[in-house]
Design an enzyme around this catalytic site. Structure first.
Site, PDB file in Angstrom:
ATOM      1  N   HIS A  13       0.877  -1.193   0.000  1.00  0.00           N
ATOM      2  CA  HIS A  13       0.000   0.000   0.000  1.00  0.00           C
ATOM      3  C   HIS A  13       0.903   1.227   0.000  1.00  0.00           C
ATOM      4  CE1 HIS A  13      -3.704   2.289   1.672  1.00  0.00           C
ATOM      5  NE2 HIS A  13      -2.796   3.189   1.326  1.00  0.00           N
ATOM      6  N   HIS A  15       1.555   5.376  -1.674  1.00  0.00           N
ATOM      7  CA  HIS A  15       1.187   6.563  -2.466  1.00  0.00           C
ATOM      8  C   HIS A  15       2.456   7.160  -3.060  1.00  0.00           C
ATOM      9  CE1 HIS A  15      -2.895   6.704  -0.722  1.00  0.00           C
ATOM     10  NE2 HIS A  15      -2.298   6.210   0.339  1.00  0.00           N
ATOM     11  N   LYS A  99      -9.562  -0.465  -5.877  1.00  0.00           N
ATOM     12  CA  LYS A  99      -9.550   0.176  -4.564  1.00  0.00           C
ATOM     13  C   LYS A  99     -10.874   0.867  -4.266  1.00  0.00           C
ATOM     14  CE  LYS A  99      -7.873   2.195  -0.930  1.00  0.00           C
ATOM     15  NZ  LYS A  99      -6.686   2.274  -0.114  1.00  0.00           N
ATOM     16  N   HIS A 136     -10.369   1.073   1.852  1.00  0.00           N
ATOM     17  CA  HIS A 136     -10.124   2.034   2.933  1.00  0.00           C
ATOM     18  C   HIS A 136     -11.350   1.878   3.827  1.00  0.00           C
ATOM     19  CE1 HIS A 136      -8.702   5.896   4.779  1.00  0.00           C
ATOM     20  NE2 HIS A 136      -9.921   5.787   5.252  1.00  0.00           N
ATOM     21  N   ASP A 247       1.558   2.538   3.543  1.00  0.00           N
ATOM     22  CA  ASP A 247       0.705   3.726   3.412  1.00  0.00           C
ATOM     23  C   ASP A 247       1.545   4.996   3.489  1.00  0.00           C
ATOM     24  OD1 ASP A 247      -1.574   5.174   2.961  1.00  0.00           O
ATOM     25  OD2 ASP A 247      -2.300   5.085   5.014  1.00  0.00           O
TER      26      ASP A 247
HETATM   27  N1  LIG Z   1      -3.302   7.552   4.752  1.00  0.00           N
HETATM   28  C1  LIG Z   1      -3.434   8.857   4.701  1.00  0.00           C
HETATM   29  O1  LIG Z   1      -3.490   9.500   5.743  1.00  0.00           O
HETATM   30  N2  LIG Z   1      -3.513   9.501   3.526  1.00  0.00           N
HETATM   31  C2  LIG Z   1      -3.558   8.913   2.217  1.00  0.00           C
HETATM   32  C3  LIG Z   1      -4.894   8.362   1.885  1.00  0.00           C
HETATM   33  C4  LIG Z   1      -5.233   7.058   2.553  1.00  0.00           C
HETATM   34  O2  LIG Z   1      -4.534   6.052   2.429  1.00  0.00           O
HETATM   35  O3  LIG Z   1      -6.282   6.979   3.209  1.00  0.00           O
HETATM   36  C5  LIG Z   1      -3.140   9.976   1.204  1.00  0.00           C
HETATM   37  O4  LIG Z   1      -3.358   9.792   0.003  1.00  0.00           O
HETATM   38  O5  LIG Z   1      -2.548  10.989   1.599  1.00  0.00           O
HETATM   39 ZN   LIG Z   2      -3.137   5.117   1.745  1.00  0.00          ZN
HETATM   40 ZN   LIG Z   3      -6.673   4.884   3.027  1.00  0.00          ZN
END
Ligand SMILES: NC(=O)N[C@@H](CC(=O)O)C(=O)O
Ligand SMILES: [Zn+2]
Ligand SMILES: [Zn+2]
Length: 345
Positions: A13, A15, A99, A136, A247
């Site tokens: 996971h 970003h 997702k 989520h 994450d």
């Molecule tokens: N985890 C977070 O706090 N933020 C994530 C989004 C997510 O995974 O929910 C993001 O895209 O910034």
């Molecule tokens: Zn995330």
């Molecule tokens: Zn998330």
């Protein structure tokens, strides 16, 4: 033990964003991780197989030449997602998962699902052909306390969905509560959970004690200590249903250090150091490989990585930059609030 060799880990996971941010953060992942499940919550989101193909190319173009890294693409589920497009992307090997963001649950989730009924045709197709659904898992109704949103999601959305479509494979992402851990443990099949680095380390005090600390704010928000302990027990148990999803979610400092700071913690750069510390504390260094390198591929039906990495413990604390500088601006690195001694060599 001063040295630990494990198979190269993956991040289930992550970003990476796009453009200057992507270019600024990708190396922190590709240095240690062989693959990552890439979150589709760009603006606009990655909705179709064509979007995912184009995004994958932009990611690959940003990976440093000396690293080998495979982005595993996901599609952002909307009420208009076309089941045929999902199937085509999956059969091509491009789309690894879809997702589900409940609308308004988190950063860039406005195009998310408001009425799950509208997504049933695509969820049914996914169940039929084996595409995992990443969720989520938080409800967004205003009457539910933010600390209860995961538990209420399990009861009112996840469990009914699993009863309706028992064949659908679901990853409960970034589990933050004992309720989530217990729910996954009680399942017989088709459910797994990812756990972040930071939720193994902080509880909600980190955000609120001694002043508001925006760099510890993420969603789902960190909970009380009993929940953190349940997450640590699950992650270090070796149970194949739990694996690492960092994450890691970079935001530039001005967007976090303001009156309405956004959610997300950046951990890619020091995740493996933090995890080795946590697993050593729990007397479970021998299970770090299961959590970071074995359980995830098993769930996603992929081979484990052939390469290994070596973690070494030093007397001197390991130094990390407090911020990563990107073309988009500075990103503050997660501070575990204790010195780290383990590092990938
Ligand atoms: N985890 C977070 O706090 N933020 C994530 C989004 C997510 O995974 O929910 C993001 O895209 O910034
Ligand atoms: Zn995330
Ligand atoms: Zn998330």
């Amino acid at each position: 033990m001063q040295e630990l060799v494990i198979r190269r880990p993956d991040d289930w996971h992550l970003h990476l964003r796009d453009g200057g941010m992507l270019r600024g953060v990708i190396a922190d992942t590709s240095r240690h991780f062989a693959r990552a499940i890439i979150m589709p919550n760009l603006v606009p989101p990655v909705v179709t197989t064509a979007d995912a193909a184009a995004y994958r190319e932009r990611i690959q173009a940003a990976v440093p030449a000396e690293d080998r890294f495979e982005p595993l693409m996901t599609l952002y589920l909307t009420e208009g997602t076309d089941p045929d497009d999902v199937e085509a992307g999956y059969r091509r090997g491009l789309v690894k998962a879809v997702k589900l963001y409940p609308a308004g649950a988190t950063t860039n989730s406005n195009s998310g699902v408001r009425d799950i009924e509208k997504a049933m045709p695509v969820l049914e197709r996914m169940a039929e052909i084996g595409v995992p659904l990443c969720v989520h898992g938080e409800v967004t109704t205003a009457d539910v306390d933010i600390f209860d949103r995961e538990a209420v999601f399990i009861e009112t959305v996840l469990d009914p969905l699993r009863r309706r479509l028992p064949e659908l494979r679901i990853t409960m992402e970034h589990v933050t509560t004992k309720d989530g851990i217990d729910y996954i443990r009680s399942s017989k099949a088709n459910l797994a959970g990812s756990i972040t680095t930071h939720h193994l380390i902080i509880n909600r005090n980190a955000i609120l004690v001694g002043g508001i600390k925006p760099h510890y704010y993420c969603l789902p928000v960190a909970k009380r200590e009993t929940h953190r302990l349940a997450l640590r027990a699950a992650a270090t148990s070796g149970d194949v249903r739990f694996f690492l999803g960092t994450d890691s979610a970079p935001h530039v400092d001005p967007l976090k250090e303001c009156a309405c700071g956004c959610a997300g913690i950046y951990t890619s750069i020091n995740t493996m150091s933090c995890l080795a510390h946590v697993f050593e504390e729990e007397g479970a260094l021998d299970r770090l490989e299961a959590f970071a390198s074995l359980n995830g591929p098993a769930w996603y039906g992929l081979p484990v990585n052939e390469e290994t990495i070596t973690l070494r413990k030093s007397e001197e604390p390991v130094r990390y930059p407090a911020k990563v500088e990107t073309e988009a601006g500075p990103v503050t690195v997660f501070d575990p609030m204790f010195p780290l001694h383990w590092a990938v060599v």
